[in-house]
Motif scaffolding. Sequence first.
Motif, mmCIF file in Angstrom:
data_model
loop_
_atom_site.group_PDB
_atom_site.id
_atom_site.type_symbol
_atom_site.label_atom_id
_atom_site.label_comp_id
_atom_site.label_asym_id
_atom_site.label_seq_id
_atom_site.Cartn_x
_atom_site.Cartn_y
_atom_site.Cartn_z
ATOM 1 N N ASN A 1 -11.843 -0.147 0.068
ATOM 2 C CA ASN A 1 -10.316 -0.039 0.431
ATOM 3 C C ASN A 1 -9.711 1.108 0.784
ATOM 4 O O ASN A 1 -8.863 1.505 0.214
ATOM 5 N N LEU B 1 -12.890 -4.374 4.047
ATOM 6 C CA LEU B 1 -12.131 -3.460 3.340
ATOM 7 C C LEU B 1 -12.682 -3.382 1.839
ATOM 8 O O LEU B 1 -12.997 -2.183 1.436
ATOM 9 N N GLN B 2 -13.481 -4.346 1.333
ATOM 10 C CA GLN B 2 -14.135 -4.152 0.089
ATOM 11 C C GLN B 2 -15.229 -3.358 0.327
ATOM 12 O O GLN B 2 -15.695 -2.554 -0.498
ATOM 13 N N LYS C 1 -2.305 4.448 6.113
ATOM 14 C CA LYS C 1 -2.007 3.362 5.015
ATOM 15 C C LYS C 1 -1.893 1.934 5.382
ATOM 16 O O LYS C 1 -2.374 1.153 4.648
ATOM 17 N N GLU D 1 -2.190 -11.462 -0.213
ATOM 18 C CA GLU D 1 -2.791 -10.097 -0.382
ATOM 19 C C GLU D 1 -2.310 -8.959 1.049
ATOM 20 O O GLU D 1 -2.079 -7.789 0.638
ATOM 21 N N PHE E 1 -11.848 1.306 9.196
ATOM 22 C CA PHE E 1 -11.519 1.412 7.761
ATOM 23 C C PHE E 1 -11.641 2.868 7.507
ATOM 24 O O PHE E 1 -10.742 3.416 6.698
ATOM 25 N N THR F 1 -7.798 1.612 3.333
ATOM 26 C CA THR F 1 -6.457 1.627 3.840
ATOM 27 C C THR F 1 -6.148 0.213 3.712
ATOM 28 O O THR F 1 -6.628 -0.354 2.852
ATOM 29 N N GLY F 2 -4.906 0.029 4.253
ATOM 30 C CA GLY F 2 -4.389 -1.545 4.391
ATOM 31 C C GLY F 2 -4.356 -2.130 5.608
ATOM 32 O O GLY F 2 -4.262 -1.476 6.709
ATOM 33 N N ARG G 1 -11.250 -8.936 4.827
ATOM 34 C CA ARG G 1 -11.257 -8.704 3.458
ATOM 35 C C ARG G 1 -12.645 -8.124 3.172
ATOM 36 O O ARG G 1 -12.601 -6.839 2.381
ATOM 37 N N THR H 1 -15.946 -1.131 2.495
ATOM 38 C CA THR H 1 -15.524 0.316 2.578
ATOM 39 C C THR H 1 -14.858 1.096 1.520
ATOM 40 O O THR H 1 -14.398 2.015 1.382
ATOM 41 N N ASN I 1 0.781 -1.370 -0.035
ATOM 42 C CA ASN I 1 -0.185 0.092 -0.099
ATOM 43 C C ASN I 1 0.850 1.355 0.010
ATOM 44 O O ASN I 1 0.465 2.204 0.764
#
Length: 371
Positions: free
Chosen positions: A192, A187-188, A168, A219, A159, A194-195, A184, A190, A94
């Motif tokens: 993505n 994150l999807q 990040k 990932e 997130f 952040t990491g 996972r 929202t 990231n």
Amino acid sequence: MILILSSNTDRNSADYRQLMAYLSGLRDIAVRVHEERGAEQSLTEIYLIGDTMSLDVKDMQSLPCVERVVRVSEEFRILGRHKDDLRPQHFDYNGIRFGQDTFHVFAGLCAVDNAGHVEAMLKALRDQGQVCTRMGAYKPRTSPYAFQGHGKNCLPYVFDLAGKYGIKVIAMEITHESHLDEIRAALQQTGNPTGVMLQIGTRNTQNFELLKIVGRQKEFPVLLKRGFGITLDESLNAAEYLASEGNRKVVFGLRGMKTNMGDPHRNFVDFAHVPVVKRLTRMPVCIDPSHSVGIRSAAPDGVLDLMHVTAQGVMAGANMVLVDFHPAPLQALVDGPQALLLKELPHFLEDVQIAREAYLQRVALAQRYAQ
Ligand code: PEP
Ligand code: MN
């Protein structure tokens, strides 16, 4: 033995097929292919496992597609340092580089308790130019009655807020494979913002099934904490488990050893092992002064033990600092007594910077004397 293939080798090419046909004919040798996809090129490495002493490096070097051959020692085949080993010494995630020559602070909440505290923490980090944090959503606790973390329910706001404040990478412990799916999915959901660097806690260092699952995905990078009651060698082998399953984006974390020899600290600080881990492996090394020291006591010089210990680790070459902060430690649901206050963040970062500069000066001095 590792065969490093020419970059961008096509796995459908006649040369590659010829190479694989030859390797699969070798007796008592298993062949494992590892592919590392970078932004500009992909690198293929072939691990030959078994009776490789009978193989001649020059012969192997002359095989199609092979650019270089590295004869590895038995231990830490993937993450270890080996003679003539020119494999990459870092990884990027990231937009942030992690290696044995980089340095990042991951200050944050031991455990997420509410969105207000998360936001106060992330805003303080943004104001200090920080782009990494730690946030615990899944907490392994000694007592079954203690707060176990908000789990997947807090992930969307954590997130979102991280994205809002330019964070990040979030170091976040998981204790079960379902947590990986939840992270996972959140994150999807929202977009993505952040990491995440998956953290394997000290209680799970030898949870081999969890290591294999986390190692099979590429990932997310992984911060593996040293086991608090096992040898360094055993913990380094746990890291090698991750890499042998495919994920070599591994940071190794020192967090103190469980023994009352360290009293009155929570654990016996083991940051003398920073250079040892760097010598034995190619992993970046993280120190966790909060879980090592566990208390906010200060020395007569006015400096908190926590900051003294951090400086010791950073001056010894640590590449990452994982440290607990909290906007209101008395209200923290986990590990309040070891949390630093938000108003202490600028002081902490400045102190760390002094130690980092001292480390770089010490390296330059060593190089000067070595000439
Ligand atoms: C943590 O970092 O929140 C944690 C629980 O650490 P450890 O696994 O080192 O105890
Ligand atoms: Mn904690």
